[in-house]
Design a protein around this motif. Structure first.
Motif, mmCIF file in Angstrom:
data_model
loop_
_atom_site.group_PDB
_atom_site.id
_atom_site.type_symbol
_atom_site.label_atom_id
_atom_site.label_comp_id
_atom_site.label_asym_id
_atom_site.label_seq_id
_atom_site.Cartn_x
_atom_site.Cartn_y
_atom_site.Cartn_z
ATOM 1 N N LEU A 11 11.789 6.262 4.109
ATOM 2 C CA LEU A 11 10.426 5.856 4.479
ATOM 3 C C LEU A 11 10.065 6.589 5.764
ATOM 4 O O LEU A 11 10.878 6.673 6.669
ATOM 5 C CB LEU A 11 10.392 4.354 4.754
ATOM 6 N N THR A 25 7.548 8.311 -1.395
ATOM 7 C CA THR A 25 7.693 6.870 -1.608
ATOM 8 C C THR A 25 6.586 6.373 -2.525
ATOM 9 O O THR A 25 6.767 5.441 -3.281
ATOM 10 C CB THR A 25 7.617 6.064 -0.297
ATOM 11 N N SER A 64 11.911 -2.319 7.057
ATOM 12 C CA SER A 64 11.961 -1.736 5.705
ATOM 13 C C SER A 64 12.902 -2.544 4.810
ATOM 14 O O SER A 64 12.676 -2.655 3.610
ATOM 15 C CB SER A 64 12.328 -0.258 5.733
ATOM 16 N N CYS A 116 1.887 -1.922 3.829
ATOM 17 C CA CYS A 116 2.302 -1.425 2.512
ATOM 18 C C CYS A 116 1.230 -1.668 1.467
ATOM 19 O O CYS A 116 1.497 -2.293 0.444
ATOM 20 C CB CYS A 116 3.581 -2.109 2.075
ATOM 21 N N MET A 131 2.600 2.434 3.393
ATOM 22 C CA MET A 131 3.457 2.635 2.228
ATOM 23 C C MET A 131 2.684 2.363 0.950
ATOM 24 O O MET A 131 2.041 1.350 0.836
ATOM 25 C CB MET A 131 4.632 1.653 2.283
#
Length: 1488
Positions: free
Chosen positions: A54, A204, A791, A846, A1488
């Motif tokens: 990440l 990702t 994470s 995210c 993310m």
């Protein structure tokens, strides 16, 4: 000689202090479950196998090398917290520290990616290099930066807009050089750090997402049920009945009667023992004392508060009780005193400061209950925050309060004949208990006298209390057991307050041992703390306990605390069957309690449930995946005399099936009656009638909603799995906040999370709830540990709960708002998050994983339909073809005029002869003083001198290009006409800024090289600058063309004045930079010049007696035309105000308008913004100076962009006070191919504003909506179309005309269009279609020029001069700038407008795309602590308003976003600087 041995508890305290000091913090063990910890580790191990890096956020060193911890972390006001465990667990219990995941790349590995030759030190933004110093934004000497034509606005002064005209960074010369050579600054490898991280981010995002929970259509997708969802299959539940409430002969008729009885008959027996902070008994209150003091207080309240005869309190009034929980005696007396006086007590927490979490909500409670009087103790009153005059602070949101001290010495003994009135218990409220709901609102639950009494009776029966028991308590539920039920049964209560528990966690166990207590009432926290501290105590016996009531046994995570406590203390006489979890809520009071078991009987079974099933609201015993299981213990049976059902938590109260989880509802005489003063809320909570599957009510009996979620297990045992207020409904599934906290805590947080303080809540973004986790970060946690913990939490929650996190934030220790007992105040935390006041030090968003309800990307339709059929289709549908035209230019009748107007040179000569002394130009300085004028004849003579100098000194041939390098003024005008007289082609260039040569000189050099100019005309000062040492540092000064300074030229006349053979010859070149960073020069012919001047003359009605004021940069476009050409053509007088003069005198422009009584003025957006920001607050001052703008009839903003509606509106509004008409301000529109397409003139209708639907606009459709409609975008007409101009809206792909409900490219046909781009290589063919292009059908003969701007035409209700309905042209934005995302067309300004509204600290923002990721760059005008607050707010607003997920958020200093001379953002330069790592950002977040 030995020191006396210290008591074990103080020894223990020292040791503990040492230990705590060493360990700094530990987990919150309310949620500890070793099974769960193992499950989480297993889930993480799975993730470890999927290699995945990440991108770690980039943080400027200064932001996170925080000042010493003392200054960053506010003192821990609560000195501990309800959910913090200051006692370190023995290492044996700590889960094994997982191996650091090698794939979660650490920042060191980023640093290795950087190629050493990078031109700006990457360490400036690297998070690791210790010695990195933020570097100034300049290139290092070894690499020459490419020239540039933009300008960096700097925060030190807003005004630099007008000055630093030609700025720095990179240049696109697409017409002259292959693009690649210019894309990135020299020496920056393309694989810079930023690109590497973005590549990782893309990797990702390519991972398979969780299957979307919904299919797609509409503007967002509606959840479609998944066929595999578990569904409840049981039969409908039957209400569960508690045992009947027995009647005991000597139960009192009212609670006060019990107190009166014991006070009279058993006066010596102890009622309450209070402890001091060390856990030793402080005093014991007997029943006699409790009675007599309460009577005294009741008498005082009713008779002695006011002056002589007035009664301040009447029975039924509400009174606040403000007592610290460390002083239970005072509280008991106050509570019973109120009951005896028949006033209603409202116990609340002691307020500590004005800014307590939730303080204003408590004010709402006091307001809704109508409380005006507060009872408190003398000590407590002394401790309340005071104003400097010594009065008690008026707390935020509180009503005015009168404070009364209830210490004995202030009370009056009642007269002999006075007796308190004790009626039989009825349904009037006895007391009000407060409760905070999910949104943070605090409401008061009123408990009637009969409910209070019945509740005591049912507790007595369920817990089998008998007279004279000893009861040991230490929690807030203590009111029901310790204060009320205990008095009814003459029990001796020992109160162990929270403060004592924190100082000496074992104190309650010691009290049970010493007093041989029969019942103890505790919370899981107390069990846990006692286990931690237990080693010091050998000789404790808990054998006397027959009930250990676990007050928060309804929390599913309590089971592990109970088990661990039993394991530890079984050897000390604790019997397994005495542990009795119970379930309670403020509304329903005690819902269920486990009765003590028979010794030796098997213990109740546990339920092991599947988390997946729970999220769908059904009970499934977990068999397959043990990682996502929840173990729950029962809370016993329903209370005596109660009836219980389970109903669906949302929608109508429909009875659940037996295997379904729902809200527990209770019918009982022993429950709350209402939310005091809030009848609407009351109805939905206290008067619920359950319905069956067909919606038919079952019976008439009203039930109370308990706010607890659960089910009825085998044997009618009640199981609780969570609370309604902790419920997060994400994509139609339910998750419990506590469960998520438990999972986050199981991801070893010891290195990262401060004392296990974690808050979980949801925010609604884009039609669904999104989960947010906020945790306090330990002061010594490293960036890497924190990022790695974050994470891992993401992965754990994804595996175990199958729900995506939206945002995970870490804030500095002790900064989250606290509840009175030190826990985290969730609703305030959520409020802070949404307002951008949380100030996180780390954040991870995210949205890509959890936003699964975006609509499908739009597929472009193939253009299969023939153009002609489209046109017919449009006509049949009654749509007009979108076109519009200005009025005719008209024919010139008089031959004399033809001669005068064919060329500007002739016009000037003609004016010099016929009206020599008419003043054409007046130039003002910053003081408003005239520093230069030019009459017709003066201008003519100056031009002659310059023409002579050009032919003699410069030996220039006709047709050669000559660069004019002048500050805004009259010299520039004279030099322009001098060039025309000599037959040269002038090229007007903005002079370099003397303070910023390195940035601005390369652009000058570039235009000189590109235009292959033979000579430079300039002033002496600038000539010195061009040859100076400073200039030599950034360009080669030896190769300048001939430089002629025009300051003192000899009086010579040229042999003859050049007259071009045809009007198609080039008159001048106009160079300018587009917003995409392209430097373009266009050729303007003599014919175009006279057509344009004539068109402006007609539109603005200009003639020799008129005066106009110009505050614009005179270097390109319409600004140059108005400054240099229009006056000579029309003969009007122009007052010239150089915009840079506004730097020293902001009001110069406005006071000039007022002083000269100007009717028409022209300005730029930069000037308007300066006046709005700088003078907006000083209109009174301007008025006092006599500034009056009522004379201004039109104020036109000259621009090449969509009108900035917000700015023009606020300008009009602000200066309305000094007489500016609301109709005066309007805009013009020009482009490279045609310098002036629209210009609001003096006649014709006012510019109109329409509201268009943004969703349709993204599909290139124009749908008008009402003002204020959701998703509407206001657009203002860009001025009236000039005479002689025709525009048509065209589809840029098919080149066919469009109907007026479509957005398309604006094409223009007019005699004053430019003749083409100027290039030295003669590559006109490349761009020829920009100037002479034909429609693919419709009218195939007219030649059009493509403006490169998208817009639409709408017919309005207004009439134009000829009486026809007026067609308005609306410019939406530049085609080059639009972003194609998800198959839709977005305009950067719309996204930027939303972003700028997201938080008060966002000064300016810019967006661009990179590999399909949307990048938002925002300038932070607040403190750097606010930087990370912006990330979630920016992500939210773009998702909500534009249905886009932001890929990267970059927070930078003010002034970093480059702006060109017209005040337009240079997004492409910004993009290149970002990718080349040259922005020195404060923070870069990769979503993310």
């Amino acid at each position: 000689s030995h020191a006396p041995p210290s008591s074990s508890s103080s020894r223990y305290r020292e040791r503990r202090a040492r230990r705590t000091h060493r360990s700094g913090g530990t987990r919150d063990d309310r949620y500890r479950s070793d099974i769960h910890t193992e499950a989480v580790q297993a889930a993480l191990a799975k993730h470890k196998e999927e290699k995945m890096a990440l991108p770690m956020p980039t943080k400027r060193r200064s932001t996170y090398v925080q000042s010493p911890i003392e200054t960053r972390t506010p003192p821990d006001s609560s000195s501990g917290s309800e959910d913090e465990t200051a006692v370190r667990r023995q290492s044996s219990v700590v889960a094994p520290q997982p191996q650091v995941n090698p794939n979660l790349q650490s920042p060191e590995s980023w640093v290795n990616h950087i190629v050493q030759g990078s031109s700006t030190s990457s360490s400036a933004s690297s998070t690791l290099s210790q010695e990195a110093k933020p570097q100034p934004q300049t290139h290092s000497e070894n690499s020459a930066p490419p020239p540039d034509v933009t300008m960096l606005k700097q925060c030190s002064n807003v005004l630099s807009l007008c000055v630093r005209a030609v700025g720095c960074v990179t240049v696109y010369l697409s017409l002259l050089l292959p693009l690649s050579t210019f894309t990135l600054p020299v020496g920056v490898p393309v694989s810079s750090r930023v690109s590497t991280k973005i590549q990782q981010l893309l990797n990702t995002l390519k991972r398979p997402k969780r299957p979307p929970l919904m299919s797609c259509c509409l503007s967002f997708t509606v959840p479609q049920p998944d066929p595999n969802t578990p569904k409840p299959e049981g039969r409908q539940i039957i209400p569960v009945k508690g045992e009947p409430l027995g009647v005991v002969s000597n139960w009192p008729p009212a609670l006060q009667a019990a107190l009166a009885r014991w006070g009279a008959t058993q006066g010596k027996s102890p009622a309450l023992t209070a402890l001091d902070i060390t856990g030793k008994p402080l005093y014991t209150l007997t029943y006699g004392k409790l009675w007599s003091r309460s009577v005294k207080l009741a008498y005082t309240l009713l008779n002695k508060l006011g002056t002589k005869n007035e009664q301040i309190l009447k029975p039924g009034d509400r009174v606040a009780l403000v007592y610290p929980n460390s002083d239970p005696g005072m509280f008991w007396v106050a509570f019973y005193g109120c009951l005896l006086a028949e006033v209603i007590p409202v116990p609340i927490e002691v307020p500590l400061s004005r800014k307590d979490a939730g303080i204003s909500q408590v004010g709402f409670l006091l307001g809704s209950c109508g409380v005006g009087l507060a009872l408190t103790s003398e000590i407590c009153l002394k401790g309340l925050p005071k104003t400097p005059t010594g009065e008690i602070l008026q707390f935020k949101g509180w009503p005015r309060m009168k404070w009364v001290i209830t210490d004995s010495k202030y009370l009056t003994k009642p007269s002999k004949d006075w007796q308190p009135h004790i009626p039989t218990a009825n349904t009037d409220p006895a007391y009000i208990e407060y409760k905070a709901n999910k949104e943070g609102t605090v409401v008061g639950v009123a408990v009637s006298k009969v409910a209070m009494l019945t509740h005591c009776q049912s507790l007595t029966q369920a817990c089998n209390y008998c007279e004279g028991d000893v009861d040991c308590l230490d929690i807030d539920m203590g009111l029901w057991h310790g204060v009320l039920t205990a008095v009814m049964n003459r029990i001796h209560t020992i109160s162990v307050p929270y403060a004592v528990m924190k100082a000496c966690p074992l104190s309650w166990v010691q009290r049970v041992h010493i007093h041989k207590a029969r019942v103890a009432l505790v919370k899981c926290r107390d069990l846990h703390w006692a286990m931690m501290a237990h080693r010091e105590q050998r000789d404790i016996s808990l054998a006397s306990l027959r009930m250990l009531i676990v007050a928060d046994g309804a929390n599913p995570w309590s089971v592990s605390s109970c088990d661990a406590f039993l394991n530890k203390f079984q050897s000390h006489g604790l019997k397994p069957e005495v542990i009795c979890p119970c379930a309670t809520s403020p509304e329903a009071m005690t819902v269920a309690i486990r009765r003590p078991g028979v010794p030796g009987a098997p213990l109740p079974a546990r339920a092991i449930l599947s988390m997946g099933g729970l999220s769908h609201g059904v009970i499934r015993v977990n068999t397959e995946d043990k990682n996502s299981a929840l173990t729950v213990q029962d809370v016993g049976h329903v209370m005596p005399g109660a009836l219980m059902c389970i109903v669906k938590p949302d929608g109508p109260p429909q009875l659940c099936k037996t295997d379904e989880i729902g809200e527990i509802i209770i019918n009982s005489r022993a429950g709350g009656n209402m939310y005091y003063g809030l009848p609407g809320l009351t109805k939905n909570t206290f008067e619920v009638i359950p319905v069956n599957a067909n919606g038919v009510p079952i019976g008439e009996i009203p039930f109370v909603r308990s706010g607890l979620l659960g089910f009825v297990g085998p044997g009618s045992l009640i199981f609780v799995v969570g609370k309604i207020e902790g419920l997060l409904m994400v994509s139609g599934r339910r998750h419990n906040a506590d469960d998520l906290v438990a999972t986050a805590l199981a991801v070893e947080p010891v290195k990262t999370v401060y004392r296990g303080r974690i808050a979980v809540f949801s925010v609604t973004v884009f039609y669904d709830e999104r989960v947010v986790i906020v945790a306090e970060q330990r002061p010594d946690a490293s960036e890497e540990d924190s990022f790695q913990w974050m994470s891992r939490v993401l992965q754990a929650i994804d595996s175990i709960h199958q729900v995506g996190l939206y945002c995970l934030a870490l804030v500095p220790a002790n900064t989250l708002p606290k509840t009175p007992l030190g826990g985290i105040h969730i609703s305030d935390t959520k409020q802070f998050f949404l307002e951008g006041n949380l100030h996180p030090c780390n954040i991870l968003m995210c949205p890509h994983t959890c936003v699964t309800n975006l609509p499908k990307p739009r597929q472009k339709q193939p253009v299969g339909v023939g153009p002609a059929s489209v046109m017919v289709g449009n006509l049949v549908a009654g749509k007009r073809i979108a076109q519009a035209a200005g009025r005719d230019l008209g024919l010139i009748e008089d031959q004399d005029l033809v001669r005068k107007h064919q060329y500007l040179t002739e016009a000037l000569q003609w004016r010099a002869q016929t009206d020599p002394d008419h003043v054409l130009y007046i130039l003002l300085n910053a003081k408003g003083v005239t520093v230069g004028t030019a009459t017709c004849v003066q201008l003519h003579k100056r031009a002659e001198k310059i023409a002579a100098a050009l032919t003699e000194k410069g030996s220039i041939n006709t047709g050669e290009n000559v660069v004019l390098l002048y500050p805004p003024g009259i010299d520039l005008i004279a030099a322009f006409y001098g060039c025309l007289y000599a037959g040269c082609v002038p090229v007007n260039v903005r002079p370099p800024h003397p303070q910023n040569l390195a940035a601005t000189l390369p652009t000058v050099r570039m235009i000189i090289d590109v235009s292959a100019s033979a000579c430079i005309l300039t002033t002496q000062n600038l000539m010195r600058t061009l040859r100076s040492k400073e200039a030599a540092a950034s360009v080669n000064v030896k190769t300048w063309p001939t430089i002629i300074d025009t300051d003192d030229l000899p009086r010579r006349r040229p042999p003859q004045i050049y007259k071009p053979p045809t009007a198609e010859m080039i008159a001048y070149l106009d160079f300018s930079v587009s917003t995409t960073g392209m430097l373009t020069g266009v050729k303007i012919s003599h014919a175009a010049v006279s057509a344009l001047c004539r068109s402006i003359k007609l539109q603005c009605e200009l003639y020799s007696s008129r005066q106009i004021a110009i505050c614009l940069d005179p270097y390109c476009g319409l600004g140059f035309v108005l400054w240099c050409l229009a006056s000579v053509y029309s003969g009007h007088q122009s007052i010239l105000i150089p915009p840079f003069e506004l730097e020293t005198s902001l009001s110069l422009w406005l006071s000039t308008l007022s002083q000269y009584r100007i009717r028409d003025t022209f300005c730029s957006y930069s000037v308007m913004e300066l006046c709005t920001k700088g003078l907006g607050t000083q209109t009174d001052l301007l008025k006092a100076r006599g500034v009056n703008l009522s004379c201004v009839r039109s104020c036109v903003v000259i621009a090449e962009e969509r009108p900035r509606l917000a700015l023009t509106h606020s300008f009009s509004k602000l200066f309305k006070d000094v007489g500016l008409s609301s109709r005066a301000v309007s805009t013009a529109f020009g482009s490279r191919v045609n310098l002036a397409i629209c210009l609001q003139g003096t006649t014709g209708p006012d510019p109109c504003t329409v509201y268009v639907d943004m969703k349709s606009l993204r599909h290139d459709r124009v749908r008008l909506v009402e003002r204020g409609a959701p998703q509407s975008l206001p657009l203002m007409e860009s001025g009236k179309i000039l005479p002689g101009v025709r525009v048509i809206i065209v589809n840029p792909e098919t080149r066919g005309p469009l109907g007026d409900s479509h957005l398309g490219e604006i094409w223009v046909n007019s005699p004053h269009s430019a003749s083409g781009y100027y290039t030295i290589y003669g590559e006109e063919s490349l761009q020829a279609d920009h100037f002479n292009t034909k429609l693919s059908f419709g009218d195939p003969h007219t030649l059009w020029a493509r403006t490169g701007y998208l817009g639409f035409v709408k017919r309005t209700e207004l009439l134009d001069a000829s009486g026809d309905r007026h067609d308005a042209l609306f410019v939406v934005g530049s085609l080059d700038e639009t972003l194609e995302l998800r198959g839709l067309r977005y305009h950067p300004t719309d996204i930027e407008t939303s972003v700028s509204r997201a938080h008060r600290s966002i000064a300016e923002s810019a967006v661009f795309t990179w590999t399909n990721l949307l990048v938002v760059v925002s300038e932070l005008c607040g403190s750097e602590q606010d930087a990370l607050d912006l990330v979630p707010l920016i992500t939210n607003v773009v998702l909500e308003e534009h249905h886009l997920i932001v890929g990267v958020v970059v927070i930078v200093d003010p002034g970093v976003i480059p702006i060109n001379s017209r005040g337009e953002k240079q997004r492409m330069h910004l993009r290149d600087s970002f990718l080349a790592d040259q922005l020195d950002p404060i923070y870069v977040a990769y979503n993310m």
